[in-house]
Design a protein around this motif. Structure first.
Motif, mmCIF file in Angstrom:
data_model
loop_
_atom_site.group_PDB
_atom_site.id
_atom_site.type_symbol
_atom_site.label_atom_id
_atom_site.label_comp_id
_atom_site.label_asym_id
_atom_site.label_seq_id
_atom_site.Cartn_x
_atom_site.Cartn_y
_atom_site.Cartn_z
ATOM 1 N N GLY A 116 0.829 -1.192 0.000
ATOM 2 C CA GLY A 116 0.000 0.000 0.000
ATOM 3 C C GLY A 116 0.868 1.249 0.000
ATOM 4 N N ARG A 117 0.249 2.350 0.336
ATOM 5 C CA ARG A 117 0.945 3.641 0.254
ATOM 6 C C ARG A 117 2.164 3.703 1.164
ATOM 7 N NH1 ARG A 117 -1.950 9.560 1.287
ATOM 8 N NH2 ARG A 117 -0.036 10.826 1.173
ATOM 9 N N SER A 118 1.996 3.266 2.411
ATOM 10 C CA SER A 118 3.086 3.401 3.378
ATOM 11 C C SER A 118 4.222 2.420 3.094
ATOM 12 C CB SER A 118 2.560 3.184 4.801
ATOM 13 O OG SER A 118 3.572 3.438 5.743
ATOM 14 N N LYS A 157 -10.721 10.880 8.249
ATOM 15 C CA LYS A 157 -10.440 12.310 8.414
ATOM 16 C C LYS A 157 -9.151 12.515 9.210
ATOM 17 C CE LYS A 157 -12.468 16.540 10.355
ATOM 18 N NZ LYS A 157 -13.614 17.091 11.126
ATOM 19 N N VAL A 158 -8.981 11.733 10.267
ATOM 20 C CA VAL A 158 -7.772 11.844 11.084
ATOM 21 C C VAL A 158 -6.559 11.351 10.307
ATOM 22 C CG1 VAL A 158 -6.694 11.117 13.245
ATOM 23 C CG2 VAL A 158 -9.163 11.558 13.163
ATOM 24 N N GLN A 159 -6.750 10.253 9.624
ATOM 25 C CA GLN A 159 -5.638 9.688 8.859
ATOM 26 C C GLN A 159 -5.173 10.651 7.763
ATOM 27 O OE1 GLN A 159 -5.742 5.584 8.485
ATOM 28 N NE2 GLN A 159 -4.757 5.454 6.497
ATOM 29 N N ASP A 160 -6.127 11.347 7.136
ATOM 30 C CA ASP A 160 -5.760 12.325 6.108
ATOM 31 C C ASP A 160 -4.925 13.455 6.701
ATOM 32 O OD1 ASP A 160 -7.048 10.869 4.202
ATOM 33 O OD2 ASP A 160 -8.856 12.113 4.137
ATOM 34 N N GLN A 161 -5.300 13.911 7.898
ATOM 35 C CA GLN A 161 -4.501 14.947 8.567
ATOM 36 C C GLN A 161 -3.085 14.451 8.829
ATOM 37 O OE1 GLN A 161 -6.409 17.011 11.977
ATOM 38 N NE2 GLN A 161 -8.240 15.825 11.504
ATOM 39 N N TRP A 163 -1.418 12.059 7.255
ATOM 40 C CA TRP A 163 -0.660 11.959 6.000
ATOM 41 C C TRP A 163 -0.143 13.328 5.583
ATOM 42 C CZ3 TRP A 163 1.884 8.360 3.775
ATOM 43 C CH2 TRP A 163 1.469 7.023 3.809
ATOM 44 N N LEU A 164 -0.977 14.339 5.761
ATOM 45 C CA LEU A 164 -0.565 15.696 5.394
ATOM 46 C C LEU A 164 0.653 16.123 6.206
ATOM 47 C CD1 LEU A 164 -1.515 17.868 3.448
ATOM 48 C CD2 LEU A 164 -2.824 18.898 5.327
ATOM 49 N N LYS A 165 0.600 15.887 7.502
ATOM 50 C CA LYS A 165 1.739 16.236 8.364
ATOM 51 C C LYS A 165 2.975 15.429 7.990
ATOM 52 C CE LYS A 165 -0.278 19.324 10.833
ATOM 53 N NZ LYS A 165 0.080 20.742 10.583
#
Length: 359
Positions: A116-118, A157-161, A163-165
């Motif tokens: 996956g992404r990570s 929503k939390v996971q998106d935050q 990833w942004l950080k």
DNA sequence: AAGTCGGGGAC
DNA sequence: GTCCCAGACTT
């Protein structure tokens, strides 16, 4: 270079982990294998599995040519067995489409099954020195505390935050080693300093800017998963004896313990004699009932009632997905942990049980 | 967005 | 006992 990255890199040189088995190599295969085994699995658990696996399958071609059953047997006890299946599938794809050489492009890597992404980012960083953000359990904990991000990280929503950080915090340096040391630092900090319980904040290079530390909320961040009581299930495992051999059945490729060899399983209310007549074409005689064995999965609890039986008719049916096997040999096959425990228990109690055949 | 998929370490 | 771990995949 952002503030957090510089401090992490400096900290890593002094206090990070430098001698893990998958460090010191840039072989994409070795890196890839480590990242797959480490998914949802602690470092100390992975190490012996990782070293044994690499001895048996030192490269992608050898893995792609192996029987899946051999791969699963090396995975036996590690859990999440679809990881082993995806690893094998990916090895076959790499041999077929990329001449056995692990791809270097991010899109191609992340298209491989099980990546996956990570995990794709981690491979890019450690194998090729790419600048790419990871987000595993350690990193989620470090960033949710450092930036004071509330909410369960399982929520999108939390996971998106997070990833942004993770993306924003990457170092701007252009050396490969810079990105490798930074990424390793994040994971090492989470594993050794920014731990789930009683974090060692006095040794943390980020404490001066850490929101959770400043507000004394390290015990509240990251937000814990909402609690759910796990449903309870019960089942029966049969230890069927034919001479000195026991019967194993191969489970379907999907579902729990997919593709693994298991003791025959029947429902609690089912009649054992009728079931054995129907499915194994044999009469059976009960010998002994082992005490129930409890096993907890991620999403339910299982109580296993193990029943030892001897077959009393010898109509031998060679059936697909069924094998009669000596208990010692069974322990070398791809079996789930409760089955391993039961077989060991049976082997150790063999004499005493067989002396009570009058049951 | 929620559910599925293991097993063990640490508390 | 509980919670979580170098997450990905399916529905």
């Amino acid at each position: 270079m952002s503030n957090i990255a510089a401090r992490l890199i400096n900290w890593q040189e002094q206090h990070g982990r430098h001698h893990l088995p998958w460090q010191g190599t840039h072989d994409p295969y070795a890196i890839w294998l480590s990242e797959i085994m480490l998914q949802q699995t602690q470092v100390g658990t992975v190490i012996p599995y990782y070293q044994r696996f690499l001895r048996y399958f030192p490269d992608i071609p050898s893995l792609s040519q192996a029987p899946l059953d051999d791969i699963l047997s090396l995975w036996s006890g590690l859990g999440y067995y679809s990881r082993a299946r995806h690893l094998y599938q990916a090895a076959c794809i790499i041999v077929r489409d990329y001449h056995g050489t692990f791809p270097k492009e991010r899109e191609l890597i992340q298209q491989l099954p099980g990546i996956g992404r990570s995990t794709a980012a981690a491979i890019m960083v450690f194998a090729y020195g790419h600048r790419s953000a990871i987000l595993d359990g350690n990193v989620k904990r470090v960033f949710s505390r450092y930036f004071g991000i509330d909410g369960y990280p399982g929520k999108k929503k939390v996971q998106d935050q997070l990833w942004l950080k993770a993306e924003e915090s990457l170092p701007n340096g252009n050396s490969k080693k810079c990105h490798q040391v930074y990424t390793q630092a994040l994971m090492d900090l989470g594993a050794t300093i920014c731990t789930r319980h009683r974090p060692q904040c006095h040794d943390c290079p980020l404490r001066s800017d850490c929101v959770a530390f400043k507000e004394k909320r390290t015990d509240q961040l990251p937000t814990a998963k909402p609690r759910v009581s796990l449903p309870k299930k019960e089942t029966i495992f049969l230890i069927l004896l034919k001479q000195k051999k026991i019967l194993l059945e191969k489970r379907p490729d999907t579902g729990i313990w997919g593709g693994l060899w298991c003791l025959p399983e029947i429902h609690l209310e089912e009649d054992i004699g009728a079931y054995c007549t129907q499915h194994f074409k044999t009469e059976v005689r009960p010998l002994f009932n082992f005490p129930p064995l409890n096993h907890t999965f991620t999403h339910f609890k299982l109580r296993i009632h193990p029943r030892l039986l001897r077959i009393t008719s010898q109509i031998d049916t060679q059936q697909e997905g069924k094998i009669w096997i000596e208990p010692d040999e069974a322990l070398d096959k791809a079996i789930p942990t409760p089955v391993r425990k039961l077989i060991k228990q049976y082997v150790h109690s063999d004499n005493s049980i067989n002396n009570t055949e009058s049951v």
